[in-house]
Design an enzyme around this catalytic site. Structure first.
Site, PDB file in Angstrom:
ATOM      1  N   LYS A  58       4.558  22.819 -16.057  1.00 35.96           N
ATOM      2  CA  LYS A  58       4.256  23.199 -17.239  1.00 35.96           C
ATOM      3  C   LYS A  58       5.359  23.274 -18.311  1.00 35.96           C
ATOM      4  O   LYS A  58       5.305  23.044 -19.677  1.00 35.96           O
ATOM      5  CB  LYS A  58       3.300  24.321 -17.548  1.00 35.96           C
ATOM      6  CG  LYS A  58       2.020  24.403 -16.489  1.00 35.96           C
ATOM      7  CD  LYS A  58       1.190  23.265 -16.721  1.00 35.96           C
ATOM      8  CE  LYS A  58      -0.317  23.547 -16.231  1.00 35.96           C
ATOM      9  NZ  LYS A  58      -0.381  23.547 -14.857  1.00 35.96           N
TER      10      LYS A  58
HETATM   11  C1  LIG Z   1      -1.123  22.924 -13.856  1.00 32.64           C
HETATM   12  C2  LIG Z   1      -0.949  22.600 -12.643  1.00 32.64           C
HETATM   13  C3  LIG Z   1      -1.456  21.836 -11.849  1.00 32.64           C
HETATM   14  C4  LIG Z   1      -2.410  20.954 -12.175  1.00 32.64           C
HETATM   15  O1  LIG Z   1      -2.205  20.226 -13.272  1.00 32.64           O
HETATM   16  P1  LIG Z   1      -3.131  19.023 -14.108  1.00 32.64           P
HETATM   17  O2  LIG Z   1      -2.337  18.722 -15.243  1.00 32.64           O
HETATM   18  O3  LIG Z   1      -3.713  20.403 -14.689  1.00 32.64           O
HETATM   19  O4  LIG Z   1      -3.971  18.347 -13.481  1.00 32.64           O
HETATM   20  C5  LIG Z   1      -0.894  21.359 -10.480  1.00 32.64           C
HETATM   21  N1  LIG Z   1       0.053  22.365  -9.954  1.00 32.64           N
HETATM   22  C6  LIG Z   1       0.523  23.228 -10.722  1.00 32.64           C
HETATM   23  C7  LIG Z   1       1.740  24.044  -9.951  1.00 32.64           C
HETATM   24  C8  LIG Z   1       0.327  23.703 -11.871  1.00 32.64           C
HETATM   25  O5  LIG Z   1       0.706  24.563 -12.485  1.00 32.64           O
END
Ligand SMILES: *Cc1c(COP(=O)(O)O)cnc(C)c1O
Length: 497
Positions: free
Chosen positions: A109
């Protein structure tokens, strides 16, 4: 310019869309025409992450000043990351782990949320917006912390994060509730991520509540991947990963690759699709789910059903049944027919399911869905460590497993980028369990045991959590969210119209 998935007559600029987050018609903003990136440009040979970022962002935000974009990129991707390359790649056979977790909060993120505050600030300048911004964020664990880190302490912005009080890892929770800046507001809610996301979307599009905010000189924005400003920066690393494989002569320029992405809200994998629409030669998108395998079923049966059990898993950031960004893929598959998308979304809301109309299917043929059970996820962590001495987190393990299943079934020999989405140290209990380490009562002892066993180091951001004061200790009911927002902003009943 951008459309709304539910109104293809809309014409809205990137800067307006980044501020608004979600369209008034409840739809999501989508890109009208994808610019294409010329892979042959000499700047891409041995390019830094920043070089690729500047090229991708400038081609999308073509009305924005290029110097400005360059400055933003340099401010976002710098020594806040614990690796000079920003996104290092670890290769195992023909699988290449794109390590997206070297930012300040140790999850992918950060790739978008390090730059989103800068994109938002520029958007405010470009639109000459004269209001303070209230950012609402629903999180399954990682977005919350990354958003707090990105927006904490910024003047003119208040950030609210709502997390499922029993649905995140201890480390994820501790990271969020110890955030200290006075413009940060964090609440545990009595529901799961889907409940939080639906509530936030409803608040966003509630005209009466918006009016209260507007009359107090505030306007809403979003740090979730419903905001197009989250998705755009995520396109960059697929190009970057591809160019690195070319630099290392693992693939030739123009050769196709696959990507395998651990998927929750469908933002990360959609960014990969966007990269393809901009010219990146991707053959298959492997959509990897955990036990909440609604997307696996969707890609196999073309039916999306949310009237099913919700599970808490060891990959909590993917514990989602309503994958918001799938709506953007549907818009694309419907060839821009926003009425059709609206109908499908209405079916989802009222009938808890929809079926993909036949003509849309051909547009989804480059997607493949599979999932890993809890046991398979742990086995994948154990296997990758035992066989290759490489430690991965439970989310990445899901993508690894789904890719292996795909490869065995299809014998596809394309090289594959696996999105490695979090540091294993964010999920110590699951990782220790997978490595069959003895159970410890204290999570910090568990962290040390993992470090010892794997000869890796516990990231300092995690160690620091022991000494951090808890600032946000409120758990609330979903029905109280609006009131809590007003309280935190000091908007009293008297000012309510
Ligand atoms: C948010 C997240 C995901 C999923 O990603 P999306 O974009 O919501 O599909 C997978 N792994 C981790 C560690 C995340 O923080």
């Amino acid at each position: 310019m951008l459309f709304s998935t539910r109104d293809n007559s809309l014409n809205i600029s990137y800067e307006e869309a980044i501020i608004k987050g979600i369209s008034d018609d409840n739809g999501l903003f989508v890109i009208k025409d994808f610019p294409s990136i010329d892979l042959e440009r000499s700047i891409f040979s041995n390019a830094s992450y920043q070089t690729v970022a500047k090229a991708v962002l400038s081609s999308l935000l073509s009305d924005w000043d290029e110097q400005k974009i360059a400055k933003i990129v340099d401010e976002a991707y710098n020594d806040k990351f614990d690796n000079d390359q920003i996104v290092p790649i670890k290769t195992i056979d023909n699988q290449h782990f794109l390590e997206l977790y070297h930012g300040p909060t140790l999850a992918f993120k950060d790739m978008a949320l390090s730059i989103l505050p800068h994109l938002l600030k520029t958007s405010v300048e470009l639109t000459k917006l004269n209001k303070k911004i209230v950012i609402l964020t629903a999180t399954s664990g990682d977005t919350g912390k990354a958003a707090l880190e990105g927006f904490g302490g910024i003047n003119g912005i208040d950030i609210f994060v709502f997390y499922p009080m029993n649905g995140v890892s201890d480390i994820q929770k501790k990271q969020m509730i110890t955030q200290s800046e006075s413009n940060t507001h964090v609440f545990g809610i009595d529901g799961n991520f889907d409940n939080a996301q639906s509530a936030v979307k409803e608040i966003f599009t509630n005209p009466a509540f918006n009016e209260i905010l507007e009359s107090n000189e505030y306007t809403f924005s979003s740090a979730n991947s419903i905001n197009i400003g989250r998705l755009i920066p995520q396109i960059i690393y697929y190009f970057y990963g591809y160019f690195k494989l070319v630099d290392q002569e693992i693939i030739q320029l123009g050769e196709t690759i696959n990507v395998s992405v651990p998927t929750g809200n469908f933002g990360n994998i959609l960014a990969a699709k966007y990269a393809k629409l901009m010219g990146l030669p991707i053959n298959k998108f492997i959509c990897a789910s955990n036990k909440n395998n609604v997307l696996t079923d969707f890609f196999n049966t073309q039916e999306y059903r949310i009237d099913r059990d919700f599970y808490q898993t060891i990959s909590p950031s993917m514990d989602i049944l309503i994958s918001s960004n799938l709506e953007r893929l549907l818009f694309y598959a419907a060839e821009g027919d926003s009425e059709l998308v609206s109908t499908l979304m209405d079916d989802l809301k009222h009938k808890k399911a929809y079926t993909l109309p036949e003509p849309m299917k051909k547009h989804l043929e480059d997607f493949y869905g599979n999932y890993a059970s809890e046991e398979e996820t742990k086995q994948a962590i154990n296997k990758v460590f035992t066989d290759y001495g490489y430690l991965i987190d439970p989310h990445t393990a899901v993508a690894y497993h789904a890719h292996n299943t795909y490869q065995e079934a299809t014998k596809d020999t394309n090289h594959t980028l696996i999105a490695s989405t979090a540091s294993p140290y964010k999920f110590p209990n699951a990782v220790a369990d997978a490595l069959t380490l003895e159970k410890k009562t204290d999570v910090f002892k568990t962290l040390r045991a993992i470090a010892e066993k794997t000869s890796t180091t516990v990231p300092p951001q995690i160690l620091d959590l022991t000494s951090k004061e808890i600032i946000h200790d409120q758990n609330i009911e979903i029905a109280q969210m609006e009131q809590q927002i007003l309280n935190a902003l000091n908007i009293t009943k008297k000012t309510l119209k």
